[in-house]
Design a protein around this motif. Structure first.
Motif, PDB file in Angstrom:
ATOM      1  N   THR A 165      -2.117  -2.324 -15.639  1.00  0.00           N
ATOM      2  CA  THR A 165      -0.999  -1.396 -15.777  1.00  0.00           C
ATOM      3  C   THR A 165      -0.158  -1.469 -14.506  1.00  0.00           C
ATOM      4  OG1 THR A 165      -2.345   0.410 -14.897  1.00  0.00           O
ATOM      5  CG2 THR A 165      -2.293   0.164 -17.279  1.00  0.00           C
ATOM      6  N   ALA A 166       0.923  -0.719 -14.490  1.00  0.00           N
ATOM      7  CA  ALA A 166       1.852  -0.791 -13.373  1.00  0.00           C
ATOM      8  C   ALA A 166       1.202  -0.315 -12.071  1.00  0.00           C
ATOM      9  CB  ALA A 166       3.099   0.037 -13.670  1.00  0.00           C
ATOM     10  N   ILE A 167       1.402  -1.072 -11.024  1.00  0.00           N
ATOM     11  CA  ILE A 167       1.065  -0.627  -9.668  1.00  0.00           C
ATOM     12  C   ILE A 167       2.260   0.176  -9.178  1.00  0.00           C
ATOM     13  CG2 ILE A 167       0.645  -1.370  -7.297  1.00  0.00           C
ATOM     14  CD1 ILE A 167      -0.727  -3.863  -8.457  1.00  0.00           C
ATOM     15  N   ASP A 168       2.025   1.452  -8.844  1.00  0.00           N
ATOM     16  CA  ASP A 168       3.154   2.323  -8.526  1.00  0.00           C
ATOM     17  C   ASP A 168       3.163   2.836  -7.087  1.00  0.00           C
ATOM     18  OD1 ASP A 168       1.041   4.079  -8.666  1.00  0.00           O
ATOM     19  OD2 ASP A 168       1.807   5.201 -10.380  1.00  0.00           O
ATOM     20  N   ARG A 169       2.149   2.478  -6.305  1.00  0.00           N
ATOM     21  CA  ARG A 169       2.152   2.925  -4.910  1.00  0.00           C
ATOM     22  C   ARG A 169       1.349   1.947  -4.065  1.00  0.00           C
ATOM     23  NH1 ARG A 169      -0.675   8.151  -2.054  1.00  0.00           N
ATOM     24  NH2 ARG A 169       0.555   8.108  -0.118  1.00  0.00           N
ATOM     25  N   VAL A 170       1.907   1.542  -2.922  1.00  0.00           N
ATOM     26  CA  VAL A 170       1.229   0.668  -1.967  1.00  0.00           C
ATOM     27  C   VAL A 170       1.507   1.204  -0.565  1.00  0.00           C
ATOM     28  CG1 VAL A 170       1.035  -1.658  -1.013  1.00  0.00           C
ATOM     29  CG2 VAL A 170       1.443  -1.345  -3.476  1.00  0.00           C
ATOM     30  N   VAL A 171       0.446   1.388   0.204  1.00  0.00           N
ATOM     31  CA  VAL A 171       0.573   1.920   1.562  1.00  0.00           C
ATOM     32  C   VAL A 171      -0.087   0.957   2.535  1.00  0.00           C
ATOM     33  CG1 VAL A 171       0.060   3.838   3.113  1.00  0.00           C
ATOM     34  CG2 VAL A 171       0.540   4.287   0.694  1.00  0.00           C
ATOM     35  N   LEU A 172       0.651   0.573   3.560  1.00  0.00           N
ATOM     36  CA  LEU A 172       0.109  -0.253   4.635  1.00  0.00           C
ATOM     37  C   LEU A 172      -0.405   0.645   5.752  1.00  0.00           C
ATOM     38  CD1 LEU A 172      -0.283  -2.945   6.233  1.00  0.00           C
ATOM     39  CD2 LEU A 172       2.088  -2.663   7.017  1.00  0.00           C
ATOM     40  N   ILE A 173      -1.639   0.390   6.175  1.00  0.00           N
ATOM     41  CA  ILE A 173      -2.225   1.090   7.324  1.00  0.00           C
ATOM     42  C   ILE A 173      -2.451   0.030   8.398  1.00  0.00           C
ATOM     43  CG2 ILE A 173      -4.103   2.575   8.135  1.00  0.00           C
ATOM     44  CD1 ILE A 173      -4.673   3.146   5.145  1.00  0.00           C
ATOM     45  N   TYR A 174      -1.929   0.257   9.600  1.00  0.00           N
ATOM     46  CA  TYR A 174      -2.037  -0.771  10.628  1.00  0.00           C
ATOM     47  C   TYR A 174      -2.177  -0.140  12.011  1.00  0.00           C
ATOM     48  CZ  TYR A 174       2.918   0.206  11.554  1.00  0.00           C
ATOM     49  OH  TYR A 174       4.102   0.817  11.859  1.00  0.00           O
ATOM     50  N   GLY A 175      -2.626  -0.942  12.953  1.00  0.00           N
ATOM     51  CA  GLY A 175      -2.800  -0.427  14.302  1.00  0.00           C
ATOM     52  C   GLY A 175      -3.142  -1.543  15.271  1.00  0.00           C
ATOM     53  N   ILE A 176      -3.435  -1.154  16.502  1.00  0.00           N
ATOM     54  CA  ILE A 176      -3.737  -2.077  17.586  1.00  0.00           C
ATOM     55  C   ILE A 176      -5.105  -1.713  18.153  1.00  0.00           C
ATOM     56  CG2 ILE A 176      -2.955  -3.019  19.793  1.00  0.00           C
ATOM     57  CD1 ILE A 176      -0.170  -1.882  19.103  1.00  0.00           C
ATOM     58  N   THR A 177      -5.931  -2.717  18.380  1.00  0.00           N
ATOM     59  CA  THR A 177      -7.221  -2.480  19.031  1.00  0.00           C
ATOM     60  C   THR A 177      -6.967  -2.241  20.517  1.00  0.00           C
ATOM     61  OG1 THR A 177      -8.331  -3.914  17.436  1.00  0.00           O
ATOM     62  CG2 THR A 177      -9.511  -3.419  19.478  1.00  0.00           C
ATOM     63  N   ALA A 178      -7.242  -1.026  20.988  1.00  0.00           N
ATOM     64  CA  ALA A 178      -6.899  -0.675  22.364  1.00  0.00           C
ATOM     65  C   ALA A 178      -7.820   0.420  22.865  1.00  0.00           C
ATOM     66  CB  ALA A 178      -5.442  -0.223  22.455  1.00  0.00           C
ATOM     67  N   ASP A 179      -7.883   0.552  24.191  1.00  0.00           N
ATOM     68  CA  ASP A 179      -8.634   1.629  24.827  1.00  0.00           C
ATOM     69  C   ASP A 179      -7.707   2.822  24.996  1.00  0.00           C
ATOM     70  OD1 ASP A 179     -10.886   0.024  25.041  1.00  0.00           O
ATOM     71  OD2 ASP A 179     -10.266  -0.767  26.979  1.00  0.00           O
ATOM     72  N   ARG A 180      -7.674   3.691  24.001  1.00  0.00           N
ATOM     73  CA  ARG A 180      -6.799   4.850  24.015  1.00  0.00           C
ATOM     74  C   ARG A 180      -7.551   6.081  23.581  1.00  0.00           C
ATOM     75  NH1 ARG A 180      -1.443   2.535  20.855  1.00  0.00           N
ATOM     76  NH2 ARG A 180      -0.596   1.244  22.539  1.00  0.00           N
ATOM     77  N   CYS A 181      -7.116   7.217  24.106  1.00  0.00           N
ATOM     78  CA  CYS A 181      -7.698   8.486  23.668  1.00  0.00           C
ATOM     79  C   CYS A 181      -7.122   8.898  22.315  1.00  0.00           C
ATOM     80  CB  CYS A 181      -7.421   9.574  24.707  1.00  0.00           C
ATOM     81  SG  CYS A 181      -8.185   9.275  26.313  1.00  0.00           S
ATOM     82  N   LEU A 182      -5.863   8.541  22.069  1.00  0.00           N
ATOM     83  CA  LEU A 182      -5.201   8.921  20.828  1.00  0.00           C
ATOM     84  C   LEU A 182      -5.364   7.826  19.778  1.00  0.00           C
ATOM     85  CD1 LEU A 182      -1.878  10.386  22.266  1.00  0.00           C
ATOM     86  CD2 LEU A 182      -3.933  11.625  21.574  1.00  0.00           C
ATOM     87  N   ASN A 183      -5.314   8.227  18.526  1.00  0.00           N
ATOM     88  CA  ASN A 183      -5.416   7.296  17.408  1.00  0.00           C
ATOM     89  C   ASN A 183      -4.148   6.450  17.335  1.00  0.00           C
ATOM     90  OD1 ASN A 183      -5.842   5.976  15.026  1.00  0.00           O
ATOM     91  ND2 ASN A 183      -6.282   7.804  13.816  1.00  0.00           N
ATOM     92  N   SER A 184      -4.291   5.132  17.339  1.00  0.00           N
ATOM     93  CA  SER A 184      -3.134   4.239  17.303  1.00  0.00           C
ATOM     94  C   SER A 184      -2.809   3.785  15.888  1.00  0.00           C
ATOM     95  CB  SER A 184      -3.385   3.017  18.191  1.00  0.00           C
ATOM     96  OG  SER A 184      -4.511   2.295  17.740  1.00  0.00           O
ATOM     97  N   GLN A 185      -3.366   4.441  14.891  1.00  0.00           N
ATOM     98  CA  GLN A 185      -3.141   4.063  13.500  1.00  0.00           C
ATOM     99  C   GLN A 185      -1.773   4.534  13.019  1.00  0.00           C
ATOM    100  OE1 GLN A 185      -6.319   4.696  10.462  1.00  0.00           O
ATOM    101  NE2 GLN A 185      -4.873   6.127   9.550  1.00  0.00           N
ATOM    102  N   ALA A 186      -1.119   3.716  12.205  1.00  0.00           N
ATOM    103  CA  ALA A 186       0.156   4.091  11.596  1.00  0.00           C
ATOM    104  C   ALA A 186       0.104   3.767  10.108  1.00  0.00           C
ATOM    105  CB  ALA A 186       1.313   3.357  12.272  1.00  0.00           C
ATOM    106  N   ARG A 187       0.962   4.435   9.344  1.00  0.00           N
ATOM    107  CA  ARG A 187       1.028   4.223   7.899  1.00  0.00           C
ATOM    108  C   ARG A 187       2.470   3.951   7.501  1.00  0.00           C
ATOM    109  NH1 ARG A 187      -3.346   6.371   4.962  1.00  0.00           N
ATOM    110  NH2 ARG A 187      -1.982   6.780   3.173  1.00  0.00           N
ATOM    111  N   HIS A 188       2.629   3.033   6.549  1.00  0.00           N
ATOM    112  CA  HIS A 188       3.971   2.739   6.035  1.00  0.00           C
ATOM    113  C   HIS A 188       3.909   2.671   4.517  1.00  0.00           C
ATOM    114  CE1 HIS A 188       8.019   1.121   5.786  1.00  0.00           C
ATOM    115  NE2 HIS A 188       7.554   0.229   4.931  1.00  0.00           N
ATOM    116  N   GLU A 189       4.709   3.502   3.874  1.00  0.00           N
ATOM    117  CA  GLU A 189       4.789   3.535   2.406  1.00  0.00           C
ATOM    118  C   GLU A 189       5.795   2.479   1.951  1.00  0.00           C
ATOM    119  OE1 GLU A 189       3.733   5.777  -1.269  1.00  0.00           O
ATOM    120  OE2 GLU A 189       3.326   6.506   0.763  1.00  0.00           O
ATOM    121  N   MET A 190       5.328   1.541   1.143  1.00  0.00           N
ATOM    122  CA  MET A 190       6.196   0.473   0.654  1.00  0.00           C
ATOM    123  C   MET A 190       7.121   1.018  -0.438  1.00  0.00           C
ATOM    124  SD  MET A 190       5.083  -2.011   2.548  1.00  0.00           S
ATOM    125  CE  MET A 190       5.736  -3.525   1.828  1.00  0.00           C
ATOM    126  N   ILE A 191       8.352   0.516  -0.454  1.00  0.00           N
ATOM    127  CA  ILE A 191       9.337   0.912  -1.463  1.00  0.00           C
ATOM    128  C   ILE A 191       9.528  -0.256  -2.442  1.00  0.00           C
ATOM    129  CG2 ILE A 191      11.718   1.635  -1.863  1.00  0.00           C
ATOM    130  CD1 ILE A 191      11.713   2.819   0.956  1.00  0.00           C
TER     131      ILE A 191
END
Length: 208
Positions: free
Chosen positions: A43-69
């Motif tokens: 059936t139709a694929i109606d939503r795709v989300v990219l989750i990406y980030g950088i492997t780094a020594d950080r206190c904060l989460n470096s993860q980001a999300r992008h909703e595909m159009i």
């Protein structure tokens, strides 16, 4: 088991499945990274989300999300460019990671396994030498030149550790560019007078 098999057949097990046919990232150093995903479903694929980030020594989460159009369809083939001018420089040697969330109209959804890629500068033929935690990368000069840089770096790290009382953990990458112009060209955010830059969260130092 016999009774269960009457209600659950291999054909039913595959019904509505989402199949990923392509999943990759292509860097165009130092400008951007292009993520590519292709998938198919009954059936139709109606939503795709990219989750990406950088492997780094950080206190904060470096993860980001992008909703595909895109327009929902049983088959999708999507690309998205991560603009490094907006988000900041990625030095050679840094590791990026990504995965996808894919949703179909019938409620089926999947999350792909995490993929990883090390960003490199393809504009030079790099030589490398390693001792302990430190690896030196250089493009111009003999092996003796690289070995002398490594010796300076190892002694400097030991001196800093003894002076501060803090022992560094993990690998350290020193990247030696032939000229200041070469170094500046490898970074999106820089100044004309810069002769070196350290990315502490990645344990990477770039020097002209």
């Amino acid at each position: 088991l016999v009774i269960f098999s009457l209600f659950f057949t291999p054909g039913q097990a595959q019904a509505g499945a989402i199949i990923v046919t392509a999943n990759e990232a292509q860097p165009d150093f130092p400008d951007h990274v292009t993520f590519h995903i292709a998938a198919q479903a009954d059936t139709a694929i109606d939503r795709v989300v990219l989750i990406y980030g950088i492997t780094a020594d950080r206190c904060l989460n470096s993860q980001a999300r992008h909703e595909m159009i895109f327009d929902p369809a049983p088959g999708v083939d999507l690309n998205w460019d991560w603009d490094l001018f907006r988000s900041g420089d990625l030095p050679p040697g840094v590791e990026i990671w990504w995965q996808w969330e894919i949703y179909a109209a019938n409620g089926v959804q999947i999350v792909t396994d995490i993929q990883r890629l090390t960003i490199e500068d393809p504009n030079f033929r790099w030589k490398t030498i390693t001792q302990g935690q430190i690896t030196v990368f250089w493009a111009d000069g003999s092996y003796a030149f690289g070995a002398s840089l490594l010796d300076i770096a190892v002694k400097g790290l030991d001196r800093l550790a003894r002076t501060s009382g803090i022992a560094p953990t993990g690998s350290i990458r020193l990247i030696i560019y032939p000229t200041t112009n070469d170094l500046i060209a490898s970074l999106e955010h820089t100044t004309a007078w810069m002769g070196g830059v350290a990315f502490a969260e990645y344990r990477i130092v770039m020097i002209a």
